[in-house]
Design a protein around this motif. Structure first.
Motif, short mmCIF file in Angstrom:
data_model
loop_
_atom_site.label_atom_id
_atom_site.label_comp_id
_atom_site.label_asym_id
_atom_site.label_seq_id
_atom_site.Cartn_x
_atom_site.Cartn_y
_atom_site.Cartn_z
N ALA A 206 0.35 -1.34 0.31
CA ALA A 206 0.41 -0.30 0.52
C ALA A 206 0.65 0.92 0.50
O ALA A 206 0.25 2.37 -0.46
CB ALA A 206 -1.10 -0.13 1.43
N THR A 207 1.57 1.82 0.95
CA THR A 207 2.97 2.69 0.60
C THR A 207 3.69 2.53 -0.62
O THR A 207 3.56 3.81 -0.96
CB THR A 207 3.64 2.20 1.91
N ASN A 208 4.25 1.71 -1.43
CA ASN A 208 4.39 1.83 -2.14
C ASN A 208 3.67 1.94 -3.27
O ASN A 208 4.11 3.10 -4.54
CB ASN A 208 5.41 0.60 -3.14
N LEU A 209 2.31 1.94 -3.77
CA LEU A 209 1.42 2.04 -4.52
C LEU A 209 0.96 3.34 -4.50
O LEU A 209 0.69 4.17 -4.84
CB LEU A 209 -0.48 1.16 -3.91
N CYS A 210 1.08 3.90 -2.73
CA CYS A 210 0.59 5.63 -2.71
C CYS A 210 1.94 6.76 -3.78
O CYS A 210 1.91 7.34 -4.40
CB CYS A 210 1.04 5.77 -1.51
N ALA A 211 3.72 5.48 -3.73
CA ALA A 211 4.03 6.07 -3.92
C ALA A 211 4.41 6.45 -5.55
O ALA A 211 4.40 6.77 -5.48
CB ALA A 211 5.82 5.50 -3.66
N ALA A 212 4.31 5.04 -5.99
CA ALA A 212 3.66 5.61 -7.28
C ALA A 212 2.76 6.21 -7.61
O ALA A 212 2.94 7.25 -8.92
CB ALA A 212 3.46 4.45 -7.62
N ILE A 213 1.44 6.22 -7.71
CA ILE A 213 0.21 7.17 -7.48
C ILE A 213 0.97 8.64 -7.74
O ILE A 213 0.84 9.43 -8.28
CB ILE A 213 -0.98 6.81 -7.25
N ASP A 214 1.57 9.07 -6.34
CA ASP A 214 2.47 10.46 -6.02
C ASP A 214 2.75 10.91 -7.48
O ASP A 214 3.11 12.00 -7.42
CB ASP A 214 3.03 10.47 -4.66
N MET A 215 3.90 9.80 -7.73
CA MET A 215 4.84 10.62 -8.69
C MET A 215 4.43 10.43 -10.19
O MET A 215 4.82 10.94 -10.50
CB MET A 215 6.01 9.04 -8.84
N VAL A 216 3.33 9.52 -9.91
CA VAL A 216 2.47 10.31 -11.16
C VAL A 216 1.82 11.46 -11.48
O VAL A 216 1.94 12.80 -12.58
CB VAL A 216 0.78 8.87 -11.67
#
Length: 256
Positions: free
Chosen positions: A114-124
């Motif tokens: 979940a933390t990594n998913l947040c980071a990926a979407i934030d990067m987008v």
């Protein structure tokens, strides 16, 4: 098969596909192990899609970003015209839905994903783009626990469908999965619009965050949607939970 890119590069693409979806096939490129080609079915080789991809490839991502976002790298053509695009190859990744219901992954594993998913979407979002359709089939997770560096790392794929805006034009994300569509968009769809013709704005950073919240809830609640138990639907309730853990639910133009 040989294809020419916008860049002038020649790509020798193998005939055998390594993955496929509703719009086309993913194939390896001879001599380029870190990249793959997405070859669209003929009906999806539209001028609008070609234009959108030609705009997207102008944005150059860092190596770190490309590990998390399979961003288009080149648009490719054969003798008949536009056929697809080149993107980074994603290794050792499975659909996020596996973590929804697989008992061998504990809470710590799910929280890391979940933390990594947040980071990926934030990067987008930092790139100035919007995901739009956050179908879990487009969210890949590394489940290799022997890979301590990349364990539960997220990679976003099928980004050619993203909602992408330039000062001159908005290139819509044209599909969605109802379980992840925010209420403000659901209201427009309830009025008879599809995602393609609904009044703008449709997808936004806020609608991405709504879908992100649903994914996190599902990760922590074994695939249950946050609204699935708001009312007792009996067998239909089980069907809803089953949908959330499925890897084969396609996004559509007019989700209900």
């Amino acid at each position: 098969m040989q294809y020419m890119g916008n860049s002038g590069n020649i790509y020798n693409v193998v005939d055998k596909r390594i993955a496929h979806g509703g719009e086309g096939d993913i194939k390896e490129i001879i001599g380029m192990p870190s990249q793959v080609a997405k070859i669209f079915k003929e009906k999806f080789r539209t001028a609008e899609r070609q234009e959108k991809l030609s705009v997207m490839i102008k944005k150059k991502l860092s190596p770190e970003q490309l590990e998390m976002i399979a961003w288009p790298q080149d648009v490719i053509y054969d003798s008949t015209g536009f056929v697809g695009y080149i993107m980074p190859k994603i290794e050792n990744k499975k659909s996020l839905t596996i973590l929804y219901s697989e008992k061998k992954y504990d809470l710590q594993d799910r929280l890391l994903a979940a933390t990594n998913l947040c980071a990926a979407i934030d990067m987008v979002h930092e790139m100035g783009s919007i995901c739009g359709d956050l179908n879990p089939q487009n969210i890949c997770v590394n489940l290799d626990k022997n890979d301590s560096t990349n364990e539960f790392k997220i990679s976003l794929v099928d980004v050619d469908s993203y909602h992408y805006e330039t000062p001159e034009k908005t290139y819509r994300c044209e599909v969605g999965l109802p379980e992840y569509i925010a209420p403000e968009m659901q209201k427009k769809l309830a009025q008879g619009y599809s995602i393609i013709d609904a009044p703008l704005p449709t997808y936004t950073r806020e609608t991405d965050l709504f879908a992100l919240a649903v994914h996190i809830f599902c990760l922590l609640m074994e695939g249950c949607h946050p609204f699935a138990c708001a009312k007792d639907f009996g067998e239909e309730q089980e069907y809803n939970i089953g949908r959330m853990t499925s890897e084969n639910i396609p996004s559509v133009v007019a989700p209900q």
